[in-house]
Structures are given as C-alpha cells and as structure tokens.
Motif scaffolding. Structure first.
Motif, short mmCIF file in Angstrom:
data_model
loop_
_atom_site.label_atom_id
_atom_site.label_comp_id
_atom_site.label_asym_id
_atom_site.label_seq_id
_atom_site.Cartn_x
_atom_site.Cartn_y
_atom_site.Cartn_z
N GLN A 11 -1.83 -0.65 -6.77
CA GLN A 11 -1.05 -1.68 -6.09
C GLN A 11 -1.86 -2.36 -5.00
O GLN A 11 -2.69 -1.73 -4.34
CB GLN A 11 0.20 -1.07 -5.46
CG GLN A 11 1.25 -0.60 -6.45
CD GLN A 11 2.53 -0.21 -5.73
OE1 GLN A 11 2.55 0.74 -4.95
NE2 GLN A 11 3.60 -0.95 -5.98
N ASN A 12 -1.56 -3.65 -4.77
CA ASN A 12 -2.14 -4.30 -3.61
C ASN A 12 -1.30 -3.98 -2.38
O ASN A 12 -0.24 -3.36 -2.47
CB ASN A 12 -2.28 -5.82 -3.83
CG ASN A 12 -0.93 -6.49 -4.09
OD1 ASN A 12 0.05 -6.23 -3.40
ND2 ASN A 12 -0.89 -7.38 -5.08
N SER A 13 -1.75 -4.40 -1.21
CA SER A 13 -1.07 -4.03 0.04
C SER A 13 0.34 -4.62 0.12
O SER A 13 1.25 -4.00 0.67
CB SER A 13 -1.90 -4.48 1.25
OG SER A 13 -2.09 -5.89 1.22
N SER A 14 0.53 -5.81 -0.44
CA SER A 14 1.86 -6.44 -0.42
C SER A 14 2.85 -5.65 -1.27
O SER A 14 4.01 -5.45 -0.88
CB SER A 14 1.78 -7.88 -0.93
OG SER A 14 0.97 -8.66 -0.09
N GLU A 15 2.40 -5.20 -2.43
CA GLU A 15 3.27 -4.41 -3.30
C GLU A 15 3.62 -3.08 -2.66
O GLU A 15 4.77 -2.64 -2.73
CB GLU A 15 2.58 -4.21 -4.66
CG GLU A 15 2.48 -5.51 -5.47
CD GLU A 15 1.55 -5.40 -6.65
OE1 GLU A 15 1.63 -6.25 -7.55
OE2 GLU A 15 0.70 -4.47 -6.67
N LYS A 53 5.19 -7.61 -10.10
CA LYS A 53 3.97 -7.79 -9.32
C LYS A 53 4.32 -8.67 -8.13
O LYS A 53 5.33 -9.39 -8.13
CB LYS A 53 2.85 -8.41 -10.16
CG LYS A 53 3.17 -9.80 -10.70
CD LYS A 53 2.00 -10.31 -11.54
CE LYS A 53 2.30 -11.71 -12.08
NZ LYS A 53 1.16 -12.24 -12.88
N ALA A 54 3.50 -8.62 -7.08
CA ALA A 54 3.81 -9.37 -5.87
C ALA A 54 2.54 -9.65 -5.08
O ALA A 54 1.54 -8.95 -5.19
CB ALA A 54 4.81 -8.61 -5.01
N ASN A 55 2.62 -10.72 -4.28
CA ASN A 55 1.64 -10.95 -3.22
C ASN A 55 2.41 -11.01 -1.91
O ASN A 55 3.57 -10.59 -1.85
CB ASN A 55 0.79 -12.21 -3.49
CG ASN A 55 1.64 -13.46 -3.63
OD1 ASN A 55 2.72 -13.58 -3.03
ND2 ASN A 55 1.17 -14.41 -4.42
N ASN A 56 1.83 -11.55 -0.86
CA ASN A 56 2.50 -11.50 0.44
C ASN A 56 3.63 -12.49 0.61
O ASN A 56 4.27 -12.54 1.66
CB ASN A 56 1.47 -11.69 1.57
CG ASN A 56 0.81 -13.07 1.52
OD1 ASN A 56 1.03 -13.84 0.59
ND2 ASN A 56 -0.01 -13.35 2.51
N SER A 57 3.91 -13.31 -0.42
CA SER A 57 5.01 -14.27 -0.31
C SER A 57 5.81 -14.44 -1.59
O SER A 57 6.82 -15.15 -1.60
CB SER A 57 4.46 -15.64 0.11
OG SER A 57 3.60 -16.16 -0.89
N LYS A 58 5.41 -13.78 -2.66
CA LYS A 58 6.06 -14.01 -3.95
C LYS A 58 6.14 -12.74 -4.77
O LYS A 58 5.17 -11.98 -4.85
CB LYS A 58 5.30 -15.10 -4.73
CG LYS A 58 5.94 -15.52 -6.02
CD LYS A 58 5.29 -16.76 -6.61
CE LYS A 58 3.84 -16.54 -6.97
NZ LYS A 58 3.24 -17.73 -7.63
N HIS A 84 10.60 -16.01 -3.82
CA HIS A 84 9.81 -16.36 -2.64
C HIS A 84 10.44 -15.63 -1.46
O HIS A 84 11.64 -15.76 -1.21
CB HIS A 84 9.83 -17.87 -2.43
CG HIS A 84 9.28 -18.64 -3.58
ND1 HIS A 84 7.93 -18.82 -3.80
CD2 HIS A 84 9.91 -19.28 -4.60
CE1 HIS A 84 7.74 -19.52 -4.89
NE2 HIS A 84 8.93 -19.82 -5.41
#
Length: 272
Positions: A11-15, A53-58, A84
């Motif tokens: 996972q990335n940090s946003s997830e 999946k996600a990033n820091n805004s979506k 969003h």
C-alpha cells in the motif's frame, strides 16, 4: 499476521491512512465502509467486497449494481466509483464526493472501531453501555426509536437527543422525529397496538435508571384523537412514551437490532 503485513507493504501512504472502519454520518451509521489492505467491504444493500486503490485525494473501486436485461433477468454490472475526499487533521473524519455515471453524492464518514464508538464521536458524549446477558433484543423496529444519549462530557453528566444538543427540546424533537418517519408511522393503527414510537436511551453504565426517567418526559401531547374523531381521548390529552435503555450487544447494533430493557415510568403505569 505475516500475510497481512506483506499485503500492507504494497500500500501507499494514502491507502494506509484509510485502513479501518468508517461509518456514514448521513444515515446515522447504518452504512459503513471497511478498508483492508487487500479489499474494501461496503455495508449497504447489497453487502459487497471489492478491490480498491487511493491517492491523497481520490479513492477508486468498482461497485456492482443490479440491472434487468432484455429477458427480465437481474445482472450484476460493474459501476466505476470515484470518491474525491479530504481527511481531517487527525485522520478521524472523511469528507467526500462520490461520482459515478448516475451523478454525484456528497457524504461524510467517521472512523470508529464499532457502532458505539461511532455514536460517542458523532454526538460528543462518552458512554459505556451496561452489560446483562439476560436482556433481550428490543422487538419494536428501530425506525420508531428516537435516540437519546446520557453520559459524560468534560467529567459532567450531560444528555442530548440525536436531533438536539440537550434535552430541553424533547417535545419538538418528538414531533420532528414522528414527521420524519411518516408514512411508516400509522397512528390510526398504532393507537390500538400500543404506540410503536419510543425512546432508545444510550446511557453510561454508571447512570441509574431513575436518573434517566427523571431526565425524560413520559408522555407527548395527543394529536391522534384530534385527527380521528372516532378515537377516545386519552387522559390529560397525552400519550405514553416507551423508554428503552440500551444494553451492550454485538456489532449487529448498527442494523438497529439492539438489546434493551423497558424502563417503567408513571406514564407506563397510567396508560398500560
């Protein structure tokens, strides 16, 4: 645990910041989303488990919905969902806009381990429910129950309803609540069944039943006999309010299926 740890590393940090259970504030927590490292579980109708999946805004995921084909059979069609979102500073609240081919929907989520913790955060009153295995599930449908909370805030005993920040507006809260559940509320029928409308009191285990009954009125003004002339007028032009104290039970509480004990009041004795 090793497998979960390995999956989480992907996972990335946003997830990672989204992992956990989130309750929707708009419908009082009866819908929730639980983000796991390998899946997203959505508790609505139907109950679904999907990849995300996600990033820091979506946030993105496919949510299947049902549609009838040319033969009349139901088919599950994937629906691309994009959310969003923004997180609060402490990562405890999420404000989102869901976008799909049908339009947009604004919503808010609160992070909590379970439904009771959600209620604590949502209404800013701390309470820990009493536990008694002999207490049964409340048979009256939760849709007819106005929630009342009595617990602690800044080390002081406080109370409020789900509609007001204190208990000073109970009569107007009653009317607002009953108006909100029409047409499911049928006073012309319920008069003979025993009024289904009731209070569901979430009170801290240290608070006595007597404190609850002293804080709440046991009757509301009669509006039924004014509308239906054939109905007999109740004593003093008032109708009884059933009061149920909520007890600790399993997570099915979020569906309105809760354990509760009816608390006797003067109104209960007078009318029933």
């Amino acid at each position: 645990m090793i497998i979960i740890s390995l999956v989480s590393c992907g996972q990335n940090s946003s997830e990672k910041s989204l992992n956990g259970r989130w309750y929707e504030t708009e419908n009082n927590g009866n819908s929730w989303m639980h983000f796991y490292p390998d899946s997203l579980i959505i508790k609505v109708d139907p109950f679904e488990k999907v990849e995300w999946k996600a990033n820091n805004s979506k946030i993105e995921f496919d949510y299947p919905f049902l549609i009838r084909d040319s033969t009349g059979n139901l088919k599950r069609i994937p629906d691309k969902i994009i959310v969003h979102y923004k997180l609060s500073k402490n990562n405890d609240s999420l404000f989102g806009k869901l976008v799909n081919p049908f339009g947009e929907h604004q919503f808010g989520l609160l992070r909590a381990n379970d439904y009771i913790e959600y209620l604590n955060k949502r209404y800013k009153i701390e309470f820990s429910l009493p536990q008694d295995n002999s207490i049964d599930i409340i048979k009256t449908d939760a849709i007819y129950g106005l929630k009342v909370f009595i617990g602690y805030s800044n080390n002081k005993v406080v109370g409020r309803t789900e509609l007001s920040k204190n208990l000073n507006n109970l009569e107007s809260d009653f009317k607002t609540f009953i108006d909100s559940i029409k047409p499911t509320y049928r006073p012309e029928i319920d008069m003979f069944k025993g009024v289904r409308f009731h209070l569901r009191v979430f009170a801290d285990k240290t608070i006595a039943d007597s404190t609850i009954t002293n804080s709440l009125v046991g009757t509301i003004k009669d509006e039924i006999s004014k509308t239906y002339d054939s109905f007999p007028k109740p004593p003093n032009d008032t109708l009884p309010i059933r009061i149920y104290r909520i007890y600790k039970s399993n997570e099915i509480e979020s569906l309105g299926i809760m354990k509760g004990k009816r608390i006797k009041t003067i109104a209960n004795i007078t009318y029933n």
